[in-house]
Write a protein that holds these residues in place. Structure first.
Motif, PDB file in Angstrom:
ATOM      1  N   VAL A 194      14.712 -14.611 -29.062  1.00 24.74           N
ATOM      2  CA  VAL A 194      14.258 -13.456 -28.294  1.00 24.74           C
ATOM      3  C   VAL A 194      13.832 -12.205 -29.066  1.00 24.74           C
ATOM      4  O   VAL A 194      14.608 -12.172 -30.238  1.00 24.74           O
ATOM      5  CB  VAL A 194      15.333 -13.146 -27.348  1.00 24.74           C
ATOM      6  N   SER A 195      12.924 -11.646 -29.041  1.00 18.32           N
ATOM      7  CA  SER A 195      12.190 -10.716 -29.800  1.00 18.32           C
ATOM      8  C   SER A 195      12.897  -9.263 -29.559  1.00 18.32           C
ATOM      9  O   SER A 195      13.643  -9.263 -28.586  1.00 18.32           O
ATOM     10  CB  SER A 195      10.788 -10.438 -29.629  1.00 18.32           C
ATOM     11  N   GLN A 196      13.063  -8.576 -30.787  1.00 20.34           N
ATOM     12  CA  GLN A 196      13.667  -7.368 -30.692  1.00 20.34           C
ATOM     13  C   GLN A 196      13.325  -6.153 -29.648  1.00 20.34           C
ATOM     14  O   GLN A 196      13.973  -5.425 -28.769  1.00 20.34           O
ATOM     15  CB  GLN A 196      13.713  -6.573 -31.905  1.00 20.34           C
ATOM     16  N   LYS A 197      12.116  -6.550 -29.276  1.00 15.36           N
ATOM     17  CA  LYS A 197      11.421  -5.542 -28.200  1.00 15.36           C
ATOM     18  C   LYS A 197      12.148  -6.013 -26.981  1.00 15.36           C
ATOM     19  O   LYS A 197      12.236  -4.934 -26.212  1.00 15.36           O
ATOM     20  CB  LYS A 197       9.965  -5.583 -28.355  1.00 15.36           C
ATOM     21  N   ARG A 198      12.129  -7.115 -26.807  1.00 15.63           N
ATOM     22  CA  ARG A 198      12.458  -7.560 -25.335  1.00 15.63           C
ATOM     23  C   ARG A 198      14.051  -7.158 -25.285  1.00 15.63           C
ATOM     24  O   ARG A 198      14.738  -6.939 -24.085  1.00 15.63           O
ATOM     25  CB  ARG A 198      12.216  -9.087 -25.214  1.00 15.63           C
ATOM     26  N   LEU A 199      14.685  -7.560 -26.237  1.00 14.30           N
ATOM     27  CA  LEU A 199      16.349  -7.267 -26.257  1.00 14.30           C
ATOM     28  C   LEU A 199      16.468  -5.715 -26.064  1.00 14.30           C
ATOM     29  O   LEU A 199      17.250  -5.353 -25.418  1.00 14.30           O
ATOM     30  CB  LEU A 199      16.863  -7.590 -27.581  1.00 14.30           C
ATOM     31  N   ALA A 200      15.616  -4.756 -26.641  1.00 13.27           N
ATOM     32  CA  ALA A 200      15.582  -3.517 -26.500  1.00 13.27           C
ATOM     33  C   ALA A 200      15.306  -2.914 -25.204  1.00 13.27           C
ATOM     34  O   ALA A 200      16.227  -2.106 -24.524  1.00 13.27           O
ATOM     35  CB  ALA A 200      14.547  -2.825 -27.426  1.00 13.27           C
ATOM     36  N   LEU A 201      14.392  -3.823 -24.610  1.00 14.79           N
ATOM     37  CA  LEU A 201      14.270  -3.486 -23.039  1.00 14.79           C
ATOM     38  C   LEU A 201      15.436  -3.905 -21.932  1.00 14.79           C
ATOM     39  O   LEU A 201      15.486  -3.089 -21.381  1.00 14.79           O
ATOM     40  CB  LEU A 201      12.788  -4.236 -22.736  1.00 14.79           C
ATOM     41  N   ALA A 202      15.805  -5.210 -22.383  1.00 11.94           N
ATOM     42  CA  ALA A 202      17.110  -5.458 -21.619  1.00 11.94           C
ATOM     43  C   ALA A 202      18.328  -4.273 -21.770  1.00 11.94           C
ATOM     44  O   ALA A 202      18.937  -4.170 -20.636  1.00 11.94           O
ATOM     45  CB  ALA A 202      17.687  -6.903 -22.150  1.00 11.94           C
ATOM     46  N   ILE A 203      18.426  -3.985 -22.971  1.00 16.35           N
ATOM     47  CA  ILE A 203      19.658  -3.213 -23.440  1.00 16.35           C
ATOM     48  C   ILE A 203      19.351  -1.557 -22.519  1.00 16.35           C
ATOM     49  O   ILE A 203      20.305  -1.164 -21.929  1.00 16.35           O
ATOM     50  CB  ILE A 203      19.698  -2.693 -24.647  1.00 16.35           C
ATOM     51  N   THR A 204      18.159  -1.250 -22.575  1.00 15.57           N
ATOM     52  CA  THR A 204      17.673  -0.117 -21.938  1.00 15.57           C
ATOM     53  C   THR A 204      17.920   0.008 -20.565  1.00 15.57           C
ATOM     54  O   THR A 204      18.500   0.711 -19.768  1.00 15.57           O
ATOM     55  CB  THR A 204      16.141   0.401 -22.289  1.00 15.57           C
TER      56      THR A 204
END
Length: 445
Positions: A317-327
């Motif tokens: 999973v890309s860092q950008k998608r993970l950042a979106l999920a965390i946000t």
């Protein structure tokens, strides 16, 4: 590729590390313990700085000793599965479960809610949505993190704090009040325990991985120079934190001159300090300090945790998608409100802190990679930490278990896990020595 780092880049990385640490908890707690400590301010601040500054630095250095930006390596000598579960849990605690939502809830209650007359769940949601939209925009790109945190937001935050502290220290002479509660009998220990609430040692593990990655991207490749840059960035960041903690605590202790009453958090004290020293502009300056501090922490946590999760999930999973999920998760939980978030975090922190402290101490004492010492120490510390968490959650422990645990030195003070950690480490060293000698004899024969 070069093997050294320029002072400019080292300062930029130091500011990123500092601003990532300095958030809602760092603003809430120092004014409160200063207000309560009164004449015992210096001892209370010393205890607070050990847990709020010394332990985070220790966690950062523990990661540096592994030489890897894969945070799992910090605990992998115990067991790889254990390490992944521990680091994943830590990331959730200082990420979307507590620390990140706390930044939004705190800034809302101090900066926005007082001006609304009748704050509502809808107003909190709208504020949180805008807050996290900006946080994600900056955090999902590492180059933006360095530029925004290191070059823009952090200097602005420091400028606001310097302005406030100058007014405080140049004000009327300091007349300490009588210490309250445990700050009268044991100010050092009470300050030490209050430092847990910042969550900074847990965050140190996460921020260290991103810091190590940033240092490598600056072209520093040698292990010795990498460690040197790591120590330099960590020391600068922690010295800034210590100076600000003392300034906030001093302002809190001095607030007795114009403030009375009891407070659950330092937020009302902060508001009173700003109004006292900065007049009509006090609210604006305080708002800037709080929003900048909370945003920098939110951005740093989203970036660092998503970076680690990308490694943990093997880049599936890309860092950008993970950042979106965390946000998105942080946005949801922030709407439970500040009090619920703070109270819910206490038992979890009492469980995690002893484990992370013991892990960091083992690395700093030179046991990195020694599985026998790590396992003998960490398994029993983890069990002891479960009971610390249960106590903090006010879960009733069977009388027989409680009596047995009471035998352990320092258990009554909440530090029985430290005694257990030392015992486990000694057993681990003795066992490791025995096994090595036995292996040498077998090889010789």
């Amino acid at each position: 590729m070069r093997d050294t780092m320029t002072w400019g880049k080292l300062l930029a990385i130091s500011f990123v590390l500092f601003s990532s640490f300095f958030g809602a908890g760092n603003l809430m707690f120092p004014p409160l313990f200063g207000y309560l400590a009164g004449g015992n301010l210096n001892m209370a601040t010393l205890g607070f700085c050990i847990t709020g500054v010394g332990l985070p630095l220790m966690a950062v250095l523990a990661v540096a000793f592994t030489g890897s930006d894969d945070l799992t390596d910090v605990a992998s000598p115990v067991n790889v599965a254990y390490a992944k579960i521990l680091l994943f849990t830590t990331c959730l605690v200082i990420g979307p479960l507590f620390a990140i939502p706390r930044t939004a809830a705190f800034s809302y209650e101090i900066v926005v809610a007082p001006h609304l007359g009748a704050p509502s769940p809808l107003s909190l949601f709208c504020y949180s949505a805008l807050y996290f939209l900006f946080s994600y925009y900056v955090a999902h790109n590492e180059s933006k993190v360095i530029n925004w945190l290191g070059k823009i937001l952090t200097p602005a935050l420091l400028l606001c704090l310097v302005l406030l502290f100058l007014r405080v220290f140049l004000g009327p002479s300091f007349t300490p009040q009588h210490p309250q509660g445990l700050y009268l009998t044991n100010p050092f220990l009470k300050g030490f325990q209050e430092g847990y609430n910042t969550m900074d040692m847990l965050a140190g593990l996460i921020f260290a991985g991103g810091t190590l990655s940033a240092i490598k991207k600056c072209g520093v490749t040698g292990r010795g120079q990498t460690l040197k840059a790591f120590v330099g960035a960590g020391l600068i960041a922690m010295l800034l934190l210590a100076a600000i903690y003392y300034g906030l605590a001093y302002a809190g202790a001095e607030a007795h001159r114009y403030l009375e009453g009891t407070f659950e958090t330092g937020a009302p004290i902060l508001v009173a300090i700003a109004l006292e020293y900065l007049g009509h502009y006090g609210t604006l300056i305080l708002s800037l300090i709080i929003i900048l501090a909370c945003l920098t922490t939110s951005i740093g946590l989203i970036s660092s945790i998503s970076h680690y999760f990308e490694i943990l999930f093997q880049h599936k999973v890309s860092q950008k998608r993970l950042a979106l999920a965390i946000t998105a998760a942080s946005l949801l939980i922030s709407n439970f409100g500040l009090t619920s978030i703070v109270m819910g975090a206490i038992p979890v922190l009492c469980f995690l802190y002893p484990i992370v402290i013991a892990l960091s101490l083992l690395h700093l004492c030179g046991f990195t990679g020694n599985k026998r010492v790590f396992r003998c120490t960490m398994w029993i510390v983890t069990v002891a930490s479960v009971f610390e968490g249960l106590k903090a959650a006010h879960v009733e422990i069977p009388a027989s278990v409680h009596q047995t645990l009471s035998i352990i030195p320092l258990y009554a003070d909440g530090f029985g896990w430290l005694t257990i950690a030392i015992f486990g480490a000694v057993v681990g060293v003795l066992y490791d020595t025995y096994k090595k000698r036995h292996e040498q004899k077998e090889n010789a024969s």
